[in-house]
Design a protein around this motif. Structure first.
Motif, PDB file in Angstrom:
ATOM      1  N   VAL A  29       0.854  -1.192   0.000  1.00 58.31           N
ATOM      2  CA  VAL A  29       0.000   0.000   0.000  1.00 58.31           C
ATOM      3  C   VAL A  29       0.883   1.233   0.000  1.00 58.31           C
ATOM      4  O   VAL A  29       1.743   1.395   0.869  1.00 58.31           O
ATOM      5  CB  VAL A  29      -0.935   0.019   1.219  1.00 58.31           C
ATOM      6  CG1 VAL A  29      -1.733   1.314   1.250  1.00 58.31           C
ATOM      7  CG2 VAL A  29      -1.860  -1.189   1.198  1.00 58.31           C
ATOM      8  N   GLN A  30       0.654   2.112  -0.958  1.00 62.36           N
ATOM      9  CA  GLN A  30       1.435   3.348  -0.998  1.00 62.36           C
ATOM     10  C   GLN A  30       0.936   4.304   0.064  1.00 62.36           C
ATOM     11  O   GLN A  30      -0.266   4.498   0.224  1.00 62.36           O
ATOM     12  CB  GLN A  30       1.314   3.996  -2.377  1.00 62.36           C
ATOM     13  CG  GLN A  30       2.120   5.273  -2.541  1.00 62.36           C
ATOM     14  CD  GLN A  30       1.914   5.927  -3.896  1.00 62.36           C
ATOM     15  OE1 GLN A  30       1.103   5.466  -4.695  1.00 62.36           O
ATOM     16  NE2 GLN A  30       2.637   7.003  -4.161  1.00 62.36           N
ATOM     17  N   LEU A  31       1.843   4.889   0.804  1.00 64.53           N
ATOM     18  CA  LEU A  31       1.518   5.852   1.844  1.00 64.53           C
ATOM     19  C   LEU A  31       1.970   7.233   1.405  1.00 64.53           C
ATOM     20  O   LEU A  31       3.114   7.403   0.957  1.00 64.53           O
ATOM     21  CB  LEU A  31       2.203   5.465   3.159  1.00 64.53           C
ATOM     22  CG  LEU A  31       1.845   4.089   3.715  1.00 64.53           C
ATOM     23  CD1 LEU A  31       2.724   3.766   4.934  1.00 64.53           C
ATOM     24  CD2 LEU A  31       0.376   4.011   4.101  1.00 64.53           C
ATOM     25  N   SER A  83       1.080  24.657  16.208  1.00 63.72           N
ATOM     26  CA  SER A  83       0.708  23.253  16.026  1.00 63.72           C
ATOM     27  C   SER A  83       0.510  22.941  14.542  1.00 63.72           C
ATOM     28  O   SER A  83       0.167  23.824  13.748  1.00 63.72           O
ATOM     29  CB  SER A  83      -0.595  22.936  16.775  1.00 63.72           C
ATOM     30  OG  SER A  83      -0.444  23.138  18.159  1.00 63.72           O
ATOM     31  N   LEU A  84       0.713  21.694  14.212  1.00 69.91           N
ATOM     32  CA  LEU A  84       0.412  21.176  12.879  1.00 69.91           C
ATOM     33  C   LEU A  84      -0.111  19.760  13.026  1.00 69.91           C
ATOM     34  O   LEU A  84       0.284  19.049  13.957  1.00 69.91           O
ATOM     35  CB  LEU A  84       1.667  21.133  11.990  1.00 69.91           C
ATOM     36  CG  LEU A  84       2.139  22.391  11.277  1.00 69.91           C
ATOM     37  CD1 LEU A  84       3.460  22.116  10.571  1.00 69.91           C
ATOM     38  CD2 LEU A  84       1.105  22.881  10.279  1.00 69.91           C
ATOM     39  N   ARG A  85      -0.958  19.355  12.105  1.00 67.99           N
ATOM     40  CA  ARG A  85      -1.378  17.956  12.055  1.00 67.99           C
ATOM     41  C   ARG A  85      -0.998  17.384  10.697  1.00 67.99           C
ATOM     42  O   ARG A  85      -1.461  17.867   9.663  1.00 67.99           O
ATOM     43  CB  ARG A  85      -2.878  17.791  12.287  1.00 67.99           C
ATOM     44  CG  ARG A  85      -3.260  16.313  12.421  1.00 67.99           C
ATOM     45  CD  ARG A  85      -4.721  16.104  12.721  1.00 67.99           C
ATOM     46  NE  ARG A  85      -5.569  16.238  11.540  1.00 67.99           N
ATOM     47  CZ  ARG A  85      -6.783  15.713  11.443  1.00 67.99           C
ATOM     48  NH1 ARG A  85      -7.305  15.029  12.464  1.00 67.99           N
ATOM     49  NH2 ARG A  85      -7.492  15.886  10.346  1.00 67.99           N
ATOM     50  N   LEU A  86      -0.161  16.384  10.730  1.00 66.77           N
ATOM     51  CA  LEU A  86       0.246  15.695   9.512  1.00 66.77           C
ATOM     52  C   LEU A  86      -0.653  14.493   9.278  1.00 66.77           C
ATOM     53  O   LEU A  86      -1.126  13.861  10.230  1.00 66.77           O
ATOM     54  CB  LEU A  86       1.703  15.238   9.612  1.00 66.77           C
ATOM     55  CG  LEU A  86       2.741  16.294   9.960  1.00 66.77           C
ATOM     56  CD1 LEU A  86       4.142  15.684   9.916  1.00 66.77           C
ATOM     57  CD2 LEU A  86       2.652  17.490   9.040  1.00 66.77           C
ATOM     58  N   SER A  87      -0.865  14.184   8.001  1.00 66.43           N
ATOM     59  CA  SER A  87      -1.663  13.016   7.627  1.00 66.43           C
ATOM     60  C   SER A  87      -0.840  12.080   6.762  1.00 66.43           C
ATOM     61  O   SER A  87      -0.058  12.535   5.922  1.00 66.43           O
ATOM     62  CB  SER A  87      -2.916  13.441   6.857  1.00 66.43           C
ATOM     63  OG  SER A  87      -3.759  14.236   7.658  1.00 66.43           O
ATOM     64  N   CYS A  88      -1.053  10.812   6.973  1.00 62.51           N
ATOM     65  CA  CYS A  88      -0.416   9.766   6.173  1.00 62.51           C
ATOM     66  C   CYS A  88      -1.552   8.917   5.623  1.00 62.51           C
ATOM     67  O   CYS A  88      -2.182   8.164   6.380  1.00 62.51           O
ATOM     68  CB  CYS A  88       0.520   8.956   7.049  1.00 62.51           C
ATOM     69  SG  CYS A  88       1.135   7.423   6.301  1.00 62.51           S
ATOM     70  N   THR A  89      -1.817   9.051   4.346  1.00 64.07           N
ATOM     71  CA  THR A  89      -2.977   8.390   3.747  1.00 64.07           C
ATOM     72  C   THR A  89      -2.530   7.242   2.861  1.00 64.07           C
ATOM     73  O   THR A  89      -1.642   7.417   2.010  1.00 64.07           O
ATOM     74  CB  THR A  89      -3.799   9.379   2.923  1.00 64.07           C
ATOM     75  OG1 THR A  89      -4.214  10.449   3.771  1.00 64.07           O
ATOM     76  CG2 THR A  89      -5.027   8.697   2.336  1.00 64.07           C
ATOM     77  N   GLY A  90      -3.150   6.085   3.054  1.00 64.30           N
ATOM     78  CA  GLY A  90      -2.850   4.922   2.249  1.00 64.30           C
ATOM     79  C   GLY A  90      -3.718   4.862   1.007  1.00 64.30           C
ATOM     80  O   GLY A  90      -4.926   5.084   1.088  1.00 64.30           O
TER      81      GLY A  90
END
Length: 115
Positions: free
Chosen positions: A1-3, A16-23
Motif C-alpha cells: 500500500v502506498q503511503l 501546532s500542525l497535524r500531519l496526515s499519512c494516507t494509504g
C-alpha cells in the motif's frame, strides 16, 4: 500500500500542525506505521509509531508534544504536533516496516518552524 504524507507547512515556534499519512488502499493489514523525520545529512529518525492495536511509541525528543493516531476506516495515520520548536524543522515521512527496512521512502512533507 502506498503511503502519502501531507499537512506540513511553515509555522512559528509554539504553533501546532497535524500531519496526515494516507494509504492508497487499506491499511488494515499494516501492523505498524511510523512517522520519521530527516534533516539534510542525517538519517531518518523515528518520531512516533502506532500499531493496529493502538500501541504507540515516541522518540525521546517528543517529550509529550506529539500524538500519533490512526483511523483505519479512512486509511489514515495522523501526527498531531503541538508546541513546535525550530529544531523540529525537517521533512516528515510515514512508512511501514517493509519500506523502512528496504529504505523505500515517499516524498514526505516539509515542516519548517521559525523562531
Amino acid at each position: 500500500v502506498q503511503l502519502v504524507e501531507s499537512g506540513g507547512g511553515l509555522v512559528q515556534a509554539g504553533s501546532s500542525l497535524r500531519l496526515s499519512c494516507t494509504g492508497f488502499g487499506s491499511i488494515d493489514s499494516i501492523d505498524v506505521i511510523g512517522w520519521y523525520r530527516q534533516t539534510p545529512g542525517w538519517q531518518h529518525e523515528l518520531v512516533a509509531a502506532i500499531s493496529n492495536r493502538g500501541t504507540t511509541n515516541y522518540g525521546s525528543f517528543v517529550e509529550g508534544r506529539f500524538t500519533v493516531s490512526r483511523d483505519n476506516a479512512k486509511n489514515t495515520v495522523y501526527l498531531q504536533m503541538n508546541n513546535l520548536r525550530p529544531e523540529d524543522t525537517a521533512v516528515y515521512y510515514c512508512n511501514d516496516l517493509h519500506g523502512y527496512t528496504y529504505d523505500l521512502w515517499g516524498q514526505g512533507t516539509q515542516v519548517t518552524v521559525s523562531s
